[in-house]
Scaffold this active site. Structure first.
Site, PDB file in Angstrom:
ATOM      1  N   ASP A 134      35.433  37.593  21.922  1.00  0.00           N
ATOM      2  CA  ASP A 134      34.636  36.760  21.034  1.00  0.00           C
ATOM      3  C   ASP A 134      35.467  35.491  20.767  1.00  0.00           C
ATOM      4  OD1 ASP A 134      32.649  35.734  19.529  1.00  0.00           O
ATOM      5  OD2 ASP A 134      32.389  37.460  18.220  1.00  0.00           O
TER       6      ASP A 134
HETATM    7  C1  BGC Z   1      30.087  34.952  17.668  1.00  0.00           C
HETATM    8  C2  BGC Z   1      29.489  35.484  18.952  1.00  0.00           C
HETATM    9  C3  BGC Z   1      29.021  34.332  19.804  1.00  0.00           C
HETATM   10  C4  BGC Z   1      30.192  33.404  20.057  1.00  0.00           C
HETATM   11  C5  BGC Z   1      29.866  32.240  20.971  1.00  0.00           C
HETATM   12  C6  BGC Z   1      31.106  33.872  17.892  1.00  0.00           C
HETATM   13  O1  BGC Z   1      31.474  33.249  16.724  1.00  0.00           O
HETATM   14  O2  BGC Z   1      30.669  36.029  16.966  1.00  0.00           O
HETATM   15  O3  BGC Z   1      28.441  36.368  18.665  1.00  0.00           O
HETATM   16  O4  BGC Z   1      28.469  34.802  20.991  1.00  0.00           O
HETATM   17  O5  BGC Z   1      30.636  32.897  18.815  1.00  0.00           O
HETATM   18  O6  BGC Z   1      29.034  31.325  20.372  1.00  0.00           O
END
Ligand code: BGC
Length: 754
Positions: free
Chosen positions: A293
């Site tokens: 993540d």
């Molecule tokens: C979120 C994810 C997301 C990623 C990319 C993160 O802050 O937890 O769910 O896919 O950002 O945007």
């Protein structure tokens, strides 16, 4: 003789080459490739230098400003040098083609970029939030919604979506429950698989978007419902509650996984080798790649399980993480870690292989621009059919929570007051994580009502605002000045429809709420309107279960519409006027108060189950144990009965199946759909079992007065559970099998497994 001498000479020559290790055959045994793509992957890998390899493990963002999409100069240079092989947040066919051209024309290796984006519930045509879609319990519709999202996203140059989100959540304070399928493992697993199939379609086709099962794992179990917070969990709970939806996605063919921000029992997921390698890859056979993540490698320094980012990167890649999302840890430190022997070349190569393989599977090496077709983009994105499908999905996701005196459906010839801070809102209807969604393209509830009932007299007043510097802790009391006008028009009307709830941004990532009541003075507005004596129909537009005890008590009717998406206003109007008979059922419990949280249907009995006459039993002194609205609950404009429940045999063996049947009857005077649910309770287990667990359901359309025999067949696997040694098996004994239209309205038949 002559030949023999020559042979001996040859043999000597070959053996000397072999001895000195120069035989091409001995040095590089030709690998056996089961999959021809692997040969292609290796032939690319063989030509790559270390920077380029690390580049394939690096994912950087693109940006979007008032002038349109942009990329930071540094990142564009990184694409050029091969140090960044993947981009997210870049979209539109034209723009992504431009970025792809950098990779294809200006880099040494000419490896196509992979474009990712959070297409969570639609790309441009926005469908209801995932929690709303889950309320439809309709796998065909959910799969179709993901398919349409993929068709639009792929037409806009995208290859990969960071969805489905599979985190079971039993805490409505957690803002991200909006992105998931609610509290139930079985429902959540089916939905995860349906979304995976929908997004991916046929891998390699131009409308396929690779799914990313996230957030692995147990992110929804954050303590206190606070985002990014600690998870401390027994292995049995992890396996029984949090892992199954992920396993379902592996089985459905999900090609990528994303780690979660949280730790589990002291180990941040991004460094959790047992989870990423032993379970996901080895036990479940996952063959795709794992991405972190957002900066979750870097965040290990804060977690406190590593001294610095370099060590965090080593732990991650050694645990099985292939790609670093935005953290630049692999980018900055992986070379050094390799030189120091902290990470092996094979580990890096295998990670690169997985990324390259996906690019081959998508067909990007053959045609890197296949997803950049502006003609298709124009035709597909926001098409009439897609909007129609979004309207249908939104109708299916609506849950009718209350309908006193059959106030709904409304007649189209009446005078209707439409009030509330969300009555004429557009942008809020698309909720959070709404991709490239455009609030201006949304149909507001007021617009939907006007369109659906042209002969009605419609009056509108906002009544109050929803927030005032929300979520400031010192929120000054909101003004009630608008109440007077709302009350005035309500008095002139036959009925008032009040649209209340949350702003789109009040749920989603980093949008947790310690108070899950209606923000601001919305409740006060409703209670004032009730005093007029006119029927008050509350439409809830929100992204999580809310605690609304007084509203539940005093409003005449309540319609849970979630954040219903682009076509939200039309869909809610369809339900309000009875052009669609609501059939949704709650995928997550609505508590009476945040103090009951976590509250979910499959709780355990305890040693002192509730007894109203005994103080020393498991209960509150100031509130009931029961929820406001239980999991699986939802009304219709017709009614259903469940009769003649029986099992085909009272006893069955471990290799048998058991079939449970009942008669479902539409006892009202309208056609309608019912989601018939089957729950199981294992009465005695070697470790304690929940009071009920959903095991089957079926959505059944019945004409007024019609009845149908419904049968569900269960195997011992449906009765099995994880034991402390993590073996999953059923135990002999009695089971209650329950059926009904909600988790709390069930008829029971007892059977015995021998
Ligand atoms: C979120 C994810 C997301 C990623 C990319 C993160 O802050 O937890 O769910 O896919 O950002 O945007």
């Amino acid at each position: 003789m002559k030949n023999k001498g020559l042979n001996i000479l040859m043999m000597l020559l070959i053996s000397s080459i072999t001895v000195f290790g120069q035989s091409p055959k001995a040095k590089k045994p030709t690998p056996q490739y089961k999959d021809p793509l692997d040969r292609k992957v290796d032939s690319v890998l063989a030509k790559m230098n270390l920077d380029e390899k690390i580049g394939q493990l690096t994912l950087f963002t693109s940006d979007w400003d008032v002038t349109g999409p942009t990329i930071r100069k540094g990142y564009a240079d990184d694409i050029r040098s091969g140090k960044c092989g993947n981009i997210f947040n870049a979209h539109t066919a034209d723009y992504n083609r431009k970025l792809q051209e950098i990779a294809m024309k200006e880099t040494r290796m000419k490896i196509p970029l992979l474009f990712g984006y959070d297409v969570i519930h639609g790309y441009k045509t926005i469908f209801p939030i995932p929690l709303g879609e889950a309320a439809s319990w309709d796998m065909t519709a959910i799969e179709r919604s993901a398919r349409i999202a993929a068709e639009e996203a792929s037409a806009a140059g995208l290859h990969w979506t960071f969805a489905p989100m599979l985190d079971i959540s039993r805490d409505p304070r957690w803002g991200r429950c909006t992105e998931g399928s609610g509290e139930d493992v079985y429902l959540g697993s089916l939905i995860g698989a349906a979304r995976t199939r929908g997004f991916q379609g046929k891998i390699g086709s131009t409308s396929s978007v690779v799914a990313c099962a996230k957030h692995f794992a147990a992110y929804g179990a954050a303590q206190a419902g606070r985002d990014y917070h600690t998870v401390d969990l027994s292995d049995v709970s992890l396996w029984e509650t949090y892992l199954p939806p992920f396993k379902a996605c592996v089985d459905a063919g999900a090609l990528t996984f994303m780690t979660s921000f949280n730790e589990i029992n002291g180990v941040p997921s991004t460094a959790n080798k047992p989870l990423l390698t032993d379970i996901l890859r080895k036990k479940w056979g996952f063959k795709g790649f794992i991405v972190t993540d957002y900066t979750s490698i870097n965040e290990m320094v804060n977690h406190g399980n590593v001294a610095d980012e370099k060590e965090a990167g080593e732990k991650s890649i050694n645990a099985g993480v292939d790609m670093d999302l935005q953290g630049a840890v692999y980018y900055n430190y992986l070379k050094k870690s390799l030189a120091e022997g902290k990470v092996s070349q094979l580990t890096v190569d295998n990670a690169v292989r997985r990324v390259l393989k996906l690019k081959f599977q998508l067909g990007l090496f053959d045609n890197p621009y296949k997803f950049s077709d502006t003609e298709r983009e124009k035709r597909v994105v926001f098409s009439k059919e897609n909007r129609e499908a979004a309207r249908d999905m939104a109708r299916k996701s609506i849950v009718l929570l209350k309908n006193d005196n059959m106030t709904l459906p409304l007649s189209k010839n009446k005078t209707i007051a439409v009030v509330g801070p969300l009555a004429d809102s557009k942008i809020d209807l698309i909720g959070s994580w709404s991709g490239a969604g455009d609030g201006n393209a949304c149909v507001s509830l007021l617009e939907g009502i006007k369109k659906a009932a042209p002969s009605a007299t419609i009056m509108h007043a906002q009544g109050c605002d929803l927030e005032n510097n929300f979520p400031s802790m010192n929120q000054p009391k909101l003004s009630m000045d608008g109440f007077a006008e709302a009350i005035r028009i309500t008095k002139q009307a036959d009925v008032v429809v009040v649209a209340v709830g949350e702003r789109g941004w009040m749920t989603g990532e980093a949008a947790c709420r310690a108070d899950i009541t209606l923000p601001g003075v919305q409740k006060d507005l409703i209670l004032e309107l009730v005093k007029t004596g006119k029927p008050v129909v509350v439409v809830l537009l929100n992204g999580r279960p809310l605690a609304i005890p007084e509203v539940a008590d005093k409003a005449t009717a309540i319609v849970e519409a979630w954040f219903p998406g682009t076509e939200g206003g039309n869909a809610v109007a369809d339900v309000l006027f009875g052009d669609y008979n609501p059939s949704g059922k709650l995928p997550m419990t609505f508590p009476r108060s945040v103090g009951q949280v976590p509250l979910f249907y499959c709780e355990k009995n305890t040693g002192r189950p509730f007894d109203a006459n005994n103080k020393y039993t498991s209960k509150y002194m100031d509130m009931a144990n029961t929820p406001q609205y239980p999991f699986g609950f939802g009304l219709s404009y017709t009614t259903f009965s469940y009769e003649n429940l029986s099992a085909d045999k009272p006893m069955f063996g471990f290799n048998d199946k058991i079939t449970v049947s009942f008669t479902l009857k539409n006892t009202g005077n309208r056609d309608g759909e019912e989601i018939a649910q089957l729950y199981v309770r294992d009465l005695v287990g070697s470790i304690t079992r929940p009071l009920k667990e959903l095991k089957r359901f079926q959505k059944v359309l019945l004409k007024a007065g019609e009845s149908k025999v419904i049968s569900f067949t269960l195997t011992t696997d449906d009765l099995a559970f994880y034991h402390p040694n993590l073996e999953k098996k059923a135990e002999a004994g009695d089971f209650d099998i329950m059926v009904g239209g909600s988790s709390d309205a069930v008829k029971t038949v007892r059977v015995t497994l021998k």
